[in-house]
Scaffold this motif. Sequence first.
Motif, short mmCIF file in Angstrom:
data_model
loop_
_atom_site.label_atom_id
_atom_site.label_comp_id
_atom_site.label_asym_id
_atom_site.label_seq_id
_atom_site.Cartn_x
_atom_site.Cartn_y
_atom_site.Cartn_z
N MET A 201 44.72 41.75 29.20
CA MET A 201 44.64 42.75 30.27
C MET A 201 44.81 42.06 31.60
SD MET A 201 41.60 42.08 32.06
CE MET A 201 41.23 43.62 32.88
N HIS A 202 45.17 42.84 32.62
CA HIS A 202 45.14 42.27 33.96
C HIS A 202 44.31 43.18 34.86
CE1 HIS A 202 47.89 44.50 36.74
NE2 HIS A 202 48.59 44.81 35.67
N PRO A 203 43.57 42.55 35.77
CA PRO A 203 42.56 43.29 36.53
C PRO A 203 43.05 43.89 37.84
CG PRO A 203 42.30 40.94 36.88
CD PRO A 203 43.43 41.10 35.92
N GLY A 204 44.32 43.67 38.19
CA GLY A 204 44.77 44.07 39.51
C GLY A 204 44.38 43.03 40.54
N TRP A 205 44.47 43.39 41.80
CA TRP A 205 44.14 42.47 42.89
C TRP A 205 42.70 42.68 43.30
CZ3 TRP A 205 48.95 44.16 46.18
CH2 TRP A 205 50.10 43.60 45.61
N ALA A 206 41.89 41.63 43.20
CA ALA A 206 40.46 41.75 43.50
C ALA A 206 40.06 40.78 44.60
CB ALA A 206 39.64 41.49 42.25
N ASP A 207 39.13 41.20 45.41
CA ASP A 207 38.63 40.37 46.51
C ASP A 207 37.50 39.49 45.98
OD1 ASP A 207 38.19 39.26 48.95
OD2 ASP A 207 37.33 41.05 49.88
N THR A 208 37.86 38.29 45.56
CA THR A 208 36.89 37.35 44.99
C THR A 208 36.94 36.03 45.74
OG1 THR A 208 38.46 36.42 43.39
CG2 THR A 208 37.19 38.37 42.71
N ALA A 209 35.92 35.22 45.53
CA ALA A 209 35.90 33.89 46.15
C ALA A 209 37.06 33.04 45.65
CB ALA A 209 34.57 33.21 45.86
N ALA B 241 35.23 43.27 42.63
CA ALA B 241 35.17 42.56 41.35
C ALA B 241 34.80 43.52 40.21
CB ALA B 241 34.18 41.41 41.43
N GLU B 242 33.95 44.49 40.52
CA GLU B 242 33.52 45.45 39.50
C GLU B 242 34.69 46.32 39.06
OE1 GLU B 242 30.28 43.66 41.42
OE2 GLU B 242 31.90 44.82 42.37
N GLN B 243 35.51 46.76 40.00
CA GLN B 243 36.70 47.55 39.65
C GLN B 243 37.67 46.72 38.82
OE1 GLN B 243 37.84 48.63 43.63
NE2 GLN B 243 36.80 50.61 43.55
N ALA B 244 37.84 45.46 39.20
CA ALA B 244 38.74 44.58 38.48
C ALA B 244 38.26 44.30 37.06
CB ALA B 244 38.91 43.27 39.24
N ALA B 245 36.94 44.27 36.87
CA ALA B 245 36.37 43.98 35.55
C ALA B 245 36.31 45.19 34.65
CB ALA B 245 34.95 43.42 35.74
N ASP B 246 36.55 46.37 35.19
CA ASP B 246 36.33 47.61 34.44
C ASP B 246 37.06 47.63 33.10
OD1 ASP B 246 35.57 50.70 34.43
OD2 ASP B 246 37.69 50.53 33.91
#
Length: 320
Positions: free
Chosen positions: A233-241, A261-266
């Motif tokens: 799967m791919h999570p999309g673009w997430a604002d992470t460190a 990060a929560e949306q990306a992990a969904d």
Amino acid sequence: MTPAAALDGMLDRTIVAGYSRFGYDIRRRGWPAGDPRPNALAGATVLVTGANSGIGKATAAGAAALGAAVLMVVRSPRRGESARRDLLAETPGAELVVDSCDVSDLVEVRSFATNLVVRQPRIDAVIHNAGVMPEHRAETDQGHELALATHVLGPLLLTELLLPALAAAPDPRVVLVSSGGMYTQALPTADVEYRGGDYRGAVAYARSKRIQVALAPILASRWAENGVTVAAMHPGWADTAGLAQSLPGFRRLTRPLLRTAEQAADTAVWLVATAARLPSGRFWHDRAARPTHYLPTTRYTDGELERVWRYCADAAGLEP
């Protein structure tokens, strides 16, 4: 094609819309309520690598919120324990265990997995999230390029060694957290270890993610006799460190569009928690199976795929 399906496909192909938080917000409106159901993972054990920050930490939190006992596999026990305390503050009473393993080190993976199956004879899901984007080409102690070892070789070996514990679960699932960046890369059949040309960390990352997705159907077939469902799967673009450190310029330009990060992990959490029977070996984004190619230049033959598979299996110490 329904209007909803047409919109979904358009979001996927325009990239900016589909990979951003706006794509997530639009798509989630069409998801059925109650999937996954509350406590869907009660009684299950879920292993998450790279669980100390970013998407991995959010994945561990999502699995724990659904009742899973979560094994947080990290390189740094100190950072892992800090993340564990954060998650316990969010979900008091959650069962969270921190384990130390550098998944790029195949010797360490073998030792870790051998010990784990003794104390944890049943594992319901493994989510391979640990990731790196090296600034310069680096090799592991076993002589493998770091991104390849972290994203492909380590997960291959770890899953293979955990098969007895996965087979003990009623519906075992394995998730490879890939990247939409893999769409830009062809399968590196002639140079799997990225020894030639000018090394670029973002390219190394995307190449190894292409290999993950390409191997998913092979792994689905290989592990089917153990009842394992395999998903990339791919999570999309997430604002992470991790994004801020590896691609600071990209983050500055796209920050208003980035997912949490929560949306990306969904989708990773959904893949291991949904009661639906999923087709094995597919590539997913925002809870839907996606094409694995959009550019004709990234396609490969069965023979090329077989060569890459045999190289990776041999490098990981597996019988192809």
